[in-house]
Write an enzyme that holds these catalytic residues in place. Structure first.
Site, PDB file in Angstrom:
ATOM      1  N   ASP A   1      43.269   1.217 -52.268  1.00 24.65           N
ATOM      2  CA  ASP A   1      44.501   1.307 -52.423  1.00 24.65           C
ATOM      3  C   ASP A   1      44.988   0.142 -53.403  1.00 24.65           C
ATOM      4  O   ASP A   1      45.866   0.193 -54.212  1.00 24.65           O
ATOM      5  CB  ASP A   1      45.119   1.038 -51.060  1.00 24.65           C
ATOM      6  CG  ASP A   1      44.754   0.029 -50.338  1.00 24.65           C
ATOM      7  OD1 ASP A   1      43.350  -0.494 -50.256  1.00 24.65           O
ATOM      8  OD2 ASP A   1      45.592  -0.872 -49.832  1.00 24.65           O
TER       9      ASP A   1
ATOM     10  N   ARG B   1      18.208   0.053 -53.829  1.00 24.84           N
ATOM     11  CA  ARG B   1      19.577   0.409 -54.681  1.00 24.84           C
ATOM     12  C   ARG B   1      19.834  -0.935 -55.150  1.00 24.84           C
ATOM     13  O   ARG B   1      20.547  -1.039 -56.462  1.00 24.84           O
ATOM     14  CB  ARG B   1      20.394   0.388 -53.561  1.00 24.84           C
ATOM     15  CG  ARG B   1      20.689   1.907 -53.059  1.00 24.84           C
ATOM     16  CD  ARG B   1      21.745   2.234 -52.131  1.00 24.84           C
ATOM     17  NE  ARG B   1      22.845   1.885 -53.063  1.00 24.84           N
ATOM     18  CZ  ARG B   1      24.205   1.563 -52.575  1.00 24.84           C
ATOM     19  NH1 ARG B   1      24.176   1.497 -51.255  1.00 24.84           N
ATOM     20  NH2 ARG B   1      25.119   1.324 -53.126  1.00 24.84           N
TER      21      ARG B   1
ATOM     22  N   ARG C   1      36.405   0.509 -46.845  1.00 27.55           N
ATOM     23  CA  ARG C   1      36.275   0.291 -48.149  1.00 27.55           C
ATOM     24  C   ARG C   1      37.194   1.193 -48.842  1.00 27.55           C
ATOM     25  O   ARG C   1      36.916   1.872 -49.737  1.00 27.55           O
ATOM     26  CB  ARG C   1      34.723   0.261 -48.680  1.00 27.55           C
ATOM     27  CG  ARG C   1      33.832  -0.582 -48.061  1.00 27.55           C
ATOM     28  CD  ARG C   1      32.389  -0.542 -48.736  1.00 27.55           C
ATOM     29  NE  ARG C   1      32.535  -1.312 -50.037  1.00 27.55           N
ATOM     30  CZ  ARG C   1      31.533  -1.365 -50.666  1.00 27.55           C
ATOM     31  NH1 ARG C   1      30.196  -0.698 -50.719  1.00 27.55           N
ATOM     32  NH2 ARG C   1      31.605  -2.066 -51.901  1.00 27.55           N
ATOM     33  N   PRO C   2      38.499   0.914 -48.864  1.00 29.13           N
ATOM     34  CA  PRO C   2      39.688   1.621 -49.173  1.00 29.13           C
ATOM     35  C   PRO C   2      39.862   1.030 -50.891  1.00 29.13           C
ATOM     36  O   PRO C   2      39.238   0.123 -51.144  1.00 29.13           O
ATOM     37  CB  PRO C   2      40.689   1.255 -48.670  1.00 29.13           C
ATOM     38  CG  PRO C   2      40.699   0.016 -47.846  1.00 29.13           C
ATOM     39  CD  PRO C   2      39.327  -0.088 -47.599  1.00 29.13           C
TER      40      PRO C   2
ATOM     41  N   CYS D   1      31.534   3.754 -46.004  1.00 27.24           N
ATOM     42  CA  CYS D   1      30.027   3.636 -45.855  1.00 27.24           C
ATOM     43  C   CYS D   1      29.647   2.698 -44.738  1.00 27.24           C
ATOM     44  O   CYS D   1      30.317   2.501 -43.915  1.00 27.24           O
ATOM     45  CB  CYS D   1      29.517   3.102 -47.449  1.00 27.24           C
ATOM     46  SG  CYS D   1      30.222   1.058 -47.462  1.00 27.24           S
TER      47      CYS D   1
ATOM     48  N   ASP E   1      27.634 -10.586 -49.094  1.00 28.78           N
ATOM     49  CA  ASP E   1      26.267 -10.148 -49.426  1.00 28.78           C
ATOM     50  C   ASP E   1      25.028 -10.836 -48.919  1.00 28.78           C
ATOM     51  O   ASP E   1      24.112 -10.487 -49.208  1.00 28.78           O
ATOM     52  CB  ASP E   1      26.387  -9.629 -51.033  1.00 28.78           C
ATOM     53  CG  ASP E   1      27.274  -8.739 -51.437  1.00 28.78           C
ATOM     54  OD1 ASP E   1      27.716  -7.985 -50.519  1.00 28.78           O
ATOM     55  OD2 ASP E   1      27.576  -8.563 -52.494  1.00 28.78           O
TER      56      ASP E   1
ATOM     57  N   LYS F   1      23.055  -7.038 -60.650  1.00 26.14           N
ATOM     58  CA  LYS F   1      23.562  -5.606 -60.435  1.00 26.14           C
ATOM     59  C   LYS F   1      24.958  -5.620 -60.470  1.00 26.14           C
ATOM     60  O   LYS F   1      25.723  -4.736 -61.315  1.00 26.14           O
ATOM     61  CB  LYS F   1      23.124  -5.279 -59.018  1.00 26.14           C
ATOM     62  CG  LYS F   1      23.758  -3.651 -58.629  1.00 26.14           C
ATOM     63  CD  LYS F   1      23.392  -3.480 -57.198  1.00 26.14           C
ATOM     64  CE  LYS F   1      24.085  -3.949 -56.072  1.00 26.14           C
ATOM     65  NZ  LYS F   1      25.297  -3.735 -55.690  1.00 26.14           N
ATOM     66  N   ASN F   2      25.640  -6.340 -59.614  1.00 26.40           N
ATOM     67  CA  ASN F   2      27.035  -6.423 -59.473  1.00 26.40           C
ATOM     68  C   ASN F   2      27.849  -6.931 -60.876  1.00 26.40           C
ATOM     69  O   ASN F   2      29.163  -6.791 -60.868  1.00 26.40           O
ATOM     70  CB  ASN F   2      27.704  -7.017 -58.284  1.00 26.40           C
ATOM     71  CG  ASN F   2      27.221  -6.334 -57.111  1.00 26.40           C
ATOM     72  OD1 ASN F   2      26.801  -5.068 -57.214  1.00 26.40           O
ATOM     73  ND2 ASN F   2      27.421  -6.834 -55.766  1.00 26.40           N
TER      74      ASN F   2
HETATM   75  N1  EPU Z   1      39.961  -3.709 -50.075  1.00 35.37           N
HETATM   76  C1  EPU Z   1      40.985  -3.160 -49.641  1.00 35.37           C
HETATM   77  N2  EPU Z   1      41.554  -2.444 -50.548  1.00 35.37           N
HETATM   78  C2  EPU Z   1      41.178  -2.154 -51.946  1.00 35.37           C
HETATM   79  C3  EPU Z   1      39.843  -2.899 -52.390  1.00 35.37           C
HETATM   80  C4  EPU Z   1      39.284  -3.793 -51.219  1.00 35.37           C
HETATM   81  O1  EPU Z   1      41.396  -3.188 -48.653  1.00 35.37           O
HETATM   82  O2  EPU Z   1      41.548  -1.457 -52.584  1.00 35.37           O
HETATM   83  C5  EPU Z   1      39.101  -4.617 -49.059  1.00 35.37           C
HETATM   84  C6  EPU Z   1      37.780  -4.231 -48.708  1.00 35.37           C
HETATM   85  O3  EPU Z   1      37.770  -3.189 -47.868  1.00 35.37           O
HETATM   86  C7  EPU Z   1      37.001  -5.472 -48.239  1.00 35.37           C
HETATM   87  C8  EPU Z   1      37.702  -6.591 -49.326  1.00 35.37           C
HETATM   88  O4  EPU Z   1      38.952  -6.173 -49.767  1.00 35.37           O
HETATM   89  O5  EPU Z   1      37.539  -6.033 -46.926  1.00 35.37           O
HETATM   90  C9  EPU Z   1      36.898  -7.016 -50.444  1.00 35.37           C
HETATM   91  O6  EPU Z   1      36.140  -6.109 -50.951  1.00 35.37           O
HETATM   92  P1  EPU Z   1      35.902  -5.904 -52.547  1.00 35.37           P
HETATM   93  O7  EPU Z   1      37.065  -4.934 -53.256  1.00 35.37           O
HETATM   94  O8  EPU Z   1      35.973  -7.234 -53.211  1.00 35.37           O
HETATM   95  O9  EPU Z   1      34.636  -5.018 -52.845  1.00 35.37           O
HETATM   96  P2  EPU Z   1      34.012  -4.171 -53.822  1.00 35.37           P
HETATM   97  O10 EPU Z   1      34.607  -4.656 -55.213  1.00 35.37           O
HETATM   98  O11 EPU Z   1      34.243  -2.748 -53.368  1.00 35.37           O
HETATM   99  C10 EPU Z   1      32.188  -5.775 -54.511  1.00 35.37           C
HETATM  100  C11 EPU Z   1      30.497  -5.727 -54.229  1.00 35.37           C
HETATM  101  C12 EPU Z   1      29.971  -5.576 -53.072  1.00 35.37           C
HETATM  102  C13 EPU Z   1      30.532  -6.948 -52.345  1.00 35.37           C
HETATM  103  C14 EPU Z   1      32.009  -7.100 -52.571  1.00 35.37           C
HETATM  104  C15 EPU Z   1      32.605  -8.493 -51.911  1.00 35.37           C
HETATM  105  C16 EPU Z   1      29.988  -4.424 -56.575  1.00 35.37           C
HETATM  106  C17 EPU Z   1      29.146  -3.354 -57.073  1.00 35.37           C
HETATM  107  N3  EPU Z   1      30.047  -4.374 -55.010  1.00 35.37           N
HETATM  108  O12 EPU Z   1      32.505  -4.827 -53.803  1.00 35.37           O
HETATM  109  O13 EPU Z   1      28.667  -5.615 -53.312  1.00 35.37           O
HETATM  110  O14 EPU Z   1      30.070  -7.035 -50.938  1.00 35.37           O
HETATM  111  O15 EPU Z   1      32.435  -6.887 -53.895  1.00 35.37           O
HETATM  112  O16 EPU Z   1      32.116  -9.373 -52.365  1.00 35.37           O
HETATM  113  O17 EPU Z   1      30.330  -5.462 -57.109  1.00 35.37           O
HETATM  114  C18 EPU Z   1      26.183  -5.276 -52.573  1.00 35.37           C
HETATM  115  O18 EPU Z   1      25.907  -5.527 -53.621  1.00 35.37           O
HETATM  116  O19 EPU Z   1      25.593  -5.087 -51.606  1.00 35.37           O
HETATM  117  C19 EPU Z   1      27.764  -4.854 -52.223  1.00 35.37           C
HETATM  118  C20 EPU Z   1      28.160  -4.306 -51.074  1.00 35.37           C
END
Ligand code: EPU
Length: 423
Positions: A125, A402, A122-123, A117, A310, A22-23
């Site tokens: 920035d 999902r 989940r910002p 969520c 995950d 999925k991801n």
């Molecule tokens: N973060 C920030 N600022 C940002 C982006 C992220 O502070 O701009 C923080 C997040 O709050 C978190 C950390 O950085 O604490 C890592 O978040 P990341 O951005 O890597 O998460 P994501 O890309 O939004 C993807 C997966 C998630 C998975 C995370 C971590 C997808 C669609 N989603 O999310 O998958 O948990 O990476 O590996 O690829 C799931 O499949 O159930 C799921 C939540």
């Protein structure tokens, strides 16, 4: 609204086919926006999140269809409405990864600002910081992120993408996709190294991009003038595979998994082996079994190649039946513990202490009605239900739909007793 009724405990045996990731598929669908013409993803999983992304792409102007073999076709020749509406983004945060490709392709994009969520704030920035470094002008307007490329287009830059919790997966995807069409070279430092990010980078290179350092924290991207659409088969879903490995372990059974790559799961296999599971590679996946006691283990989630957040909830379900005490520490989403209270309703002995949970192993889990709160927490409740005595009722299984394709059918085919009931 569907519920699962799960009779336990059960023994499992047989083979499960792991779906496409999925991801990996979601950002690949976003990448299709970078090229005029038809992108094909032959093994895109058939999931609620993928369907939401299909709707999003259609709203943007792309034509999306599935062929008789289940392959996803995305024709992004015309993108006439580069807007990610609130209604879709609030349901699926991965929608944010249209930002980079549309900025690069259309020069302007508007995407609803995602909210928090069930697993935390989940910002975004860092995504915005990276795109700004490429020259984008970004403002927030009525809850929407409005991003515009400078008149001459995006320009390559040196960008640091680290944040308080390490790298960002979708942030790296976004900036990498935008940089493929920028002028000159971009260097991303502290890039996410997850296999899904590497898969996207390989796909972009097949489309004509010039990305090196794939799989490492330093990506170098030489901008090109245009990309062409391709057909790309995504990697197997390592999180789904890990979930089924735990299904084997928690039921003290043996399962064969096809279409998964243990090279993407070194930390997971390490922890499962220390718990007493036997994980052996096969030609197209692995065999996972648990013969003896479930040994306690300490687990800390980290960015790849560390243990994935995950799979944190699923391992908690397993260690709840461990012969001793374990500590599980969440370093990516410190609030991702909604499953703790639900598992305690099933007679687990879990105590949250800041970003950690102390797991005191119990001899038996006992069935109870429980509530799914997010995708992976619900998977953990299903796993607990396979081992618990009695009939566990999991409410709100739409969370599980999902990200897991027909999980009850896959598990029932190897011996589980799960009924989906519309109540
Ligand atoms: N973060 C920030 N600022 C940002 C982006 C992220 O502070 O701009 C923080 C997040 O709050 C978190 C950390 O950085 O604490 C890592 O978040 P990341 O951005 O890597 O998460 P994501 O890309 O939004 C993807 C997966 C998630 C998975 C995370 C971590 C997808 C669609 N989603 O999310 O998958 O948990 O990476 O590996 O690829 C799931 O499949 O159930 C799921 C939540």
């Amino acid at each position: 609204m569907d519920i699962f009724e799960i009779d336990g405990p059960v023994k499992l045996s047989g083979t499960i086919e792991v779906a496409g990731s999925k991801n990996a598929a979601l950002p690949m669908m976003a990448a299709s926006l970078l090229a005029a013409g038809e992108t094909v993803i032959p093994n895109a999983p058939n999931l609620a999140d993928i369907h939401s992304f299909e709707s999003l792409l259609s709203q943007l102007g792309a034509r999306v269809s599935r062929d008789a073999n289940g392959a996803l076709h995305i024709d992004a020749t015309t993108i006439d409405n580069p807007v990610g509406e609130y209604d879709i983004v609030r349901k699926m945060r991965a929608s944010i990864c249209i930002l980079g490709p549309l900025l690069a392709r259309c020069g302007k994009v508007k995407v609803s600002m995602p909210g928090g969520c069930a697993i935390g704030d989940r910002p975004v920035d860092i995504h915005l910081r990276g795109l700004k470094a490429l020259g984008a002008r970004i403002r927030l307007e009525n809850g929407y992120i409005v991003a515009e490329a400078p008149p001459g287009g995006l320009v390559g830059a040196q960008i640091f993408l680290g944040g308080p919790f390490g790298s960002t997966v979708l942030g790296t995807d976004n900036v990498m996709m935008a940089a493929t069409l920028a002028k000159g070279a971009t260097v991303i430092e502290s890039a996410a190294c997850e296999p899904e990010v590497a898969d996207l980078a390989h796909c972009l290179n097949a489309m004509g991009a010039k990305i090196s350092g794939i799989g490492s924290p330093r990506l170098v991207i030489e901008g090109v003038n245009e990309l062409k659409p391709v057909s790309w088969t995504v990697i197997g879903d390592r999180i789904e595979a890990g979930t089924f490995m735990v299904a084997a372990a928690i039921t003290k059974s043996r399962l064969r998994l096809r279409n998964c790559d243990l090279n993407h799961m070194v930390a997971v296999v390490d922890r499962l082996r220390s718990i007493g599971a036997v994980i052996e590679p096969t030609e197209d996946g692995c065999e996972a079994a648990q013969y003896g006691a479930i040994c306690p283990a300490d687990i800390t989630t980290q960015p790849y190649p560390g243990f994935p957040t995950d799979l944190q909830a699923q391992l908690m379900a397993l260690l709840a039946l461990g012969e001793g005490n374990s500590v599980i520490t969440e370093k990516i989403y410190p609030d991702r513990f909604m499953h703790v209270a639900e598992m305690n309703r099933m007679a687990a002995n879990l105590r949250k202490e800041g970003p950690s949970v102390i797991v005191a192993g119990v001899e038996r889990l006992i069935a109870a009605p429980v509530m799914a709160s997010d995708l992976r927490a619900s998977a953990a409740l299903v796993l607990a239900g396979l081992a618990a005595y009695g009939t566990t009722v999991v409410h709100r299984v739409y969370h599980i739909d999902r990200g897991y394709e027909k999980i009850e059918e896959k598990l029932n085919a190897v011996g589980a007793k799960i009924r989906r009931v519309d109540v």
